[in-house]
Design a protein around this motif. Structure first.
Motif, PDB file in Angstrom:
ATOM      1  N   LEU A 142       0.868  -1.385  -0.181  1.00 47.97           N
ATOM      2  CA  LEU A 142       0.066  -0.139  -0.003  1.00 47.97           C
ATOM      3  C   LEU A 142       0.853   1.324   0.077  1.00 47.97           C
ATOM      4  N   ALA A 143       0.278   2.113  -0.609  1.00 44.73           N
ATOM      5  CA  ALA A 143       1.257   3.639  -0.509  1.00 44.73           C
ATOM      6  C   ALA A 143       1.173   4.134   0.848  1.00 44.73           C
ATOM      7  N   PRO A 144       2.382   4.713   1.560  1.00 47.34           N
ATOM      8  CA  PRO A 144       2.308   5.142   2.654  1.00 47.34           C
ATOM      9  C   PRO A 144       1.111   5.939   3.099  1.00 47.34           C
ATOM     10  N   SER A 145       0.742   5.833   4.296  1.00 45.12           N
ATOM     11  CA  SER A 145      -0.612   6.937   4.602  1.00 45.12           C
ATOM     12  C   SER A 145      -0.114   8.146   4.852  1.00 45.12           C
ATOM     13  N   GLU A 146       1.053   8.640   4.990  1.00 39.79           N
ATOM     14  CA  GLU A 146       1.409   9.842   4.911  1.00 39.79           C
ATOM     15  C   GLU A 146       1.460  10.709   3.666  1.00 39.79           C
ATOM     16  N   ARG A 147       1.565   9.781   2.556  1.00 39.67           N
ATOM     17  CA  ARG A 147       1.610  10.295   1.097  1.00 39.67           C
ATOM     18  C   ARG A 147       0.149  10.116   0.573  1.00 39.67           C
ATOM     19  N   ALA A 148      -0.564   9.294   0.725  1.00 42.49           N
ATOM     20  CA  ALA A 148      -1.510   8.968   0.111  1.00 42.49           C
ATOM     21  C   ALA A 148      -2.700   8.102   0.854  1.00 42.49           C
ATOM     22  N   LEU A 149      -4.017   8.294   0.448  1.00 41.54           N
ATOM     23  CA  LEU A 149      -5.101   7.672   1.044  1.00 41.54           C
ATOM     24  C   LEU A 149      -5.394   6.391   0.025  1.00 41.54           C
ATOM     25  N   THR A 150      -5.860   5.484   0.458  1.00 39.05           N
ATOM     26  CA  THR A 150      -5.995   4.395  -0.385  1.00 39.05           C
ATOM     27  C   THR A 150      -7.464   3.667  -0.422  1.00 39.05           C
TER      28      THR A 150
ATOM     29  N   VAL B 201      -8.764   1.916   2.872  1.00 39.86           N
ATOM     30  CA  VAL B 201      -7.976   0.812   3.110  1.00 39.86           C
ATOM     31  C   VAL B 201      -7.048   1.110   4.320  1.00 39.86           C
ATOM     32  N   ALA B 202      -6.945   0.275   5.423  1.00 39.29           N
ATOM     33  CA  ALA B 202      -5.992   0.538   6.189  1.00 39.29           C
ATOM     34  C   ALA B 202      -4.776  -0.552   6.257  1.00 39.29           C
ATOM     35  N   ALA B 203      -5.389  -1.662   5.885  1.00 37.71           N
ATOM     36  CA  ALA B 203      -4.131  -2.613   5.787  1.00 37.71           C
ATOM     37  C   ALA B 203      -4.518  -3.911   4.958  1.00 37.71           C
TER      38      ALA B 203
ATOM     39  N   ALA C 282     -10.603  -2.719   5.939  1.00 33.32           N
ATOM     40  CA  ALA C 282     -10.843  -1.439   5.561  1.00 33.32           C
ATOM     41  C   ALA C 282     -12.116  -0.943   6.189  1.00 33.32           C
ATOM     42  N   VAL C 283     -12.338   0.400   6.357  1.00 37.40           N
ATOM     43  CA  VAL C 283     -13.418   1.113   6.836  1.00 37.40           C
ATOM     44  C   VAL C 283     -14.422   2.007   5.986  1.00 37.40           C
ATOM     45  N   ALA C 284     -15.761   1.570   5.850  1.00 34.73           N
ATOM     46  CA  ALA C 284     -16.607   1.883   5.021  1.00 34.73           C
ATOM     47  C   ALA C 284     -16.767   3.421   5.063  1.00 34.73           C
ATOM     48  N   LEU C 285     -16.701   4.077   3.968  1.00 30.22           N
ATOM     49  CA  LEU C 285     -17.010   5.467   3.694  1.00 30.22           C
ATOM     50  C   LEU C 285     -18.440   5.661   3.272  1.00 30.22           C
ATOM     51  N   GLY C 286     -19.104   4.640   2.777  1.00 31.42           N
ATOM     52  CA  GLY C 286     -20.616   4.607   2.331  1.00 31.42           C
ATOM     53  C   GLY C 286     -20.656   4.640   0.905  1.00 31.42           C
ATOM     54  N   PRO C 287     -21.982   4.387   0.252  1.00 30.05           N
ATOM     55  CA  PRO C 287     -22.221   4.587  -1.006  1.00 30.05           C
ATOM     56  C   PRO C 287     -22.296   6.010  -1.668  1.00 30.05           C
ATOM     57  N   GLY C 288     -22.237   5.894  -2.986  1.00 27.78           N
ATOM     58  CA  GLY C 288     -22.129   7.429  -3.606  1.00 27.78           C
ATOM     59  C   GLY C 288     -20.405   7.639  -3.971  1.00 27.78           C
ATOM     60  N   ASP C 289     -20.288   8.872  -4.340  1.00 26.85           N
ATOM     61  CA  ASP C 289     -19.170   9.268  -4.697  1.00 26.85           C
ATOM     62  C   ASP C 289     -17.973   9.429  -3.755  1.00 26.85           C
ATOM     63  N   ALA C 290     -16.774   8.564  -4.065  1.00 24.81           N
ATOM     64  CA  ALA C 290     -15.792   8.372  -3.108  1.00 24.81           C
ATOM     65  C   ALA C 290     -15.100   9.857  -2.995  1.00 24.81           C
TER      66      ALA C 290
ATOM     67  N   ALA D 170      -7.940  15.427   9.951  1.00 25.20           N
ATOM     68  CA  ALA D 170      -7.983  14.582  11.345  1.00 25.20           C
ATOM     69  C   ALA D 170      -8.706  13.755  11.409  1.00 25.20           C
ATOM     70  N   GLU D 171     -10.198  13.871  10.790  1.00 30.42           N
ATOM     71  CA  GLU D 171     -11.054  12.760  10.854  1.00 30.42           C
ATOM     72  C   GLU D 171     -10.655  11.494   9.948  1.00 30.42           C
ATOM     73  N   LEU D 172     -10.161  11.527   8.686  1.00 31.41           N
ATOM     74  CA  LEU D 172      -9.563  10.546   8.073  1.00 31.41           C
ATOM     75  C   LEU D 172      -8.410   9.751   8.713  1.00 31.41           C
ATOM     76  N   THR D 173      -7.802  10.485   9.373  1.00 23.88           N
ATOM     77  CA  THR D 173      -6.418   9.816  10.158  1.00 23.88           C
ATOM     78  C   THR D 173      -6.977   9.263  11.359  1.00 23.88           C
ATOM     79  N   ALA D 174      -8.247   9.708  11.965  1.00 20.85           N
ATOM     80  CA  ALA D 174      -8.761   8.654  12.938  1.00 20.85           C
ATOM     81  C   ALA D 174      -9.670   7.575  12.518  1.00 20.85           C
ATOM     82  N   LEU D 175     -10.152   7.719  11.284  1.00 15.89           N
ATOM     83  CA  LEU D 175     -10.762   6.609  10.609  1.00 15.89           C
ATOM     84  C   LEU D 175      -9.958   5.588  10.452  1.00 15.89           C
ATOM     85  N   LEU D 176      -8.663   5.783  10.108  1.00 19.10           N
ATOM     86  CA  LEU D 176      -7.628   4.878   9.620  1.00 19.10           C
ATOM     87  C   LEU D 176      -7.286   4.231  10.841  1.00 19.10           C
ATOM     88  N   ARG D 177      -7.193   5.059  12.065  1.00 21.36           N
ATOM     89  CA  ARG D 177      -6.377   4.412  13.058  1.00 21.36           C
ATOM     90  C   ARG D 177      -7.715   3.666  14.188  1.00 21.36           C
TER      91      ARG D 177
END
Length: 365
Positions: A23-31, A46-48, A56-64, A74-81
């Motif tokens: 996976l791309a490093p989380s500090e560089r990109a979200l997967t 995707v976390a791992a 992975a953590v669901a973001l929900g249906p619709g446009d990513a 900060a919210e995305l970082t918390a979701l990953l963690r």
């Protein structure tokens, strides 16, 4: 040449890539990855990654992109963690790209341009619905089936100007741009590649656009594309390898030239005139950036052209058509005899650093 049974080759190919995807490093990109949940296409952060699944953590249906924009860093970082994770089997992941009209660059790596006889990069429409990262592709009788690993991008907005591109968030993913070279050679006017007939038809058949399993959204997508290495193997043998920074036209130039074409109907598909875009790059349209050297196709050498041009005149073949058409037909016949293109039983694996892999098994119709 002896070949293993198709199922055996596919099993061996998957076994060879049983290691967890990088996976791309989380500090560089979200997967991101996509799967069907409750009858809807759902985006996951995707976390791992494991050998056959991702956490992975669901973001929900619709446009990513909308789901990402609705959350702070900060919210995305918390979701990953700490977010509630779900295990997604790699086999269930959907194509990261939707839609059936995309923009493609050709001969955008200098060495590839030289091997196919294109003096400069060009653009053409890729008109096909994407397929998943793991699939089968049936090779039809008479085809010269070729592979092309590429980096591709999709944007979070319509792109109508350079300022739109500057403001855009981009997702990067892997594709394999399959091509039926016989039709392309026989129908295209290679003096002006991409224009007119040939390209859209020869590159737009069902199954000709598998995508990688991940959509990577870098914090700096230009740097990510420059640094990203892509490669392709056929039956375990490396055929292609390059970095995005080796492209002749970078993404900004590809976009600029796409917009410059406007909505002019200078291409053809199924006998009808078409435009590359409606005058802009619509949100969600894939931008395919071109493939490096190492494809199966080669242009005929001077000796072949000279000998067959002489035969065209001596055999009165000129009564049935021009010399270029005659030489091209003879070259296609020779390529079929040489057997260097993909055949049933072959397994093609395209990979991109941080982007996962595409595994395509070539089968009989």
């Amino acid at each position: 040449m002896l070949r293993a049974a198709p199922c055996c080759l596919m099993t061996l190919a998957l076994a060879a890539h049983a290691a967890p995807p990088e996976l791309a490093p989380s500090e560089r990109a979200l997967t991101l990855a996509f799967a069907e949940r409750g009858g809807a296409r759902t985006a996951f952060l995707v976390a791992a990654a494991g050998e056959d699944s991702v956490s992975a953590v669901a973001l929900g249906p619709g446009d990513a992109f909308a789901a990402l924009a609705a959350r702070s860093e900060a919210e995305l970082t918390a979701l990953l963690r700490d977010g509630p994770r779900e295990q997604l089997a790699l086999a269930e992941l959907l194509p990261v790209l939707e839609g059936a009209q995309h923009v493609a660059g050709g001969a955008n790596y200098a060495a590839h341009g030289a091997e196919v006889g294109a003096a400069a990069p060009f653009l053409f429409p890729k008109l096909v619905t994407p397929t998943p990262w793991q699939s089968q592709l049936a090779v039809q009788p008479g085809w010269l089936l070729d592979y092309e690993v590429e980096l591709a991008l999709v944007f979070d907005r319509d792109i109508e100007s350079a300022s739109d591109l500057t403001a855009a968030r981009a997702g990067v993913f892997l594709i394999d741009d399959f091509t039926e070279r016989a039709q392309l050679a026989l129908e295209a006017d290679l003096s002006t590649p991409g224009v007119g007939a040939g390209f859209a038809d020869a590159k737009g058949k069902p199954g000709f656009l598998p995508t990688g399993p991940f959509l990577v959204v870098p914090r700096d997508w230009r740097a990510f594309v420059r640094d990203c290495e892509i490669r392709l193997h056929v039956n375990g043998r490396e055929r292609q390898r390059a970095r995005g920074g080796q492209m002749v036209w970078d993404v900004d130039e590809l976009v600029r030239r796409t917009l410059a074409l406007g909505a002019t109907q200078r291409f053809r598909y199924a006998g009808e005139p078409i435009a590359l875009t409606p005058g802009r790059i619509p949100r969600g349209t894939g931008l395919l950036t071109g493939t490096p050297a190492g494809v199966a196709f080669r242009t005929p050498g001077t000796g072949f052209v000279t000998v067959n041009a002489a035969w065209w005149a001596a055999s009165f073949a000129f009564l049935d058509g021009g010399v270029q058409e005659f030489v091209t037909r003879r070259w296609v016949e020779k390529l079929r005899e040489d057997g260097v293109f993909l055949r049933a039983g072959d397994v093609v694996i395209a990979e991109g650093r941080g982007l996962g892999a595409i595994v395509t098994q070539i089968v009989v119709p």
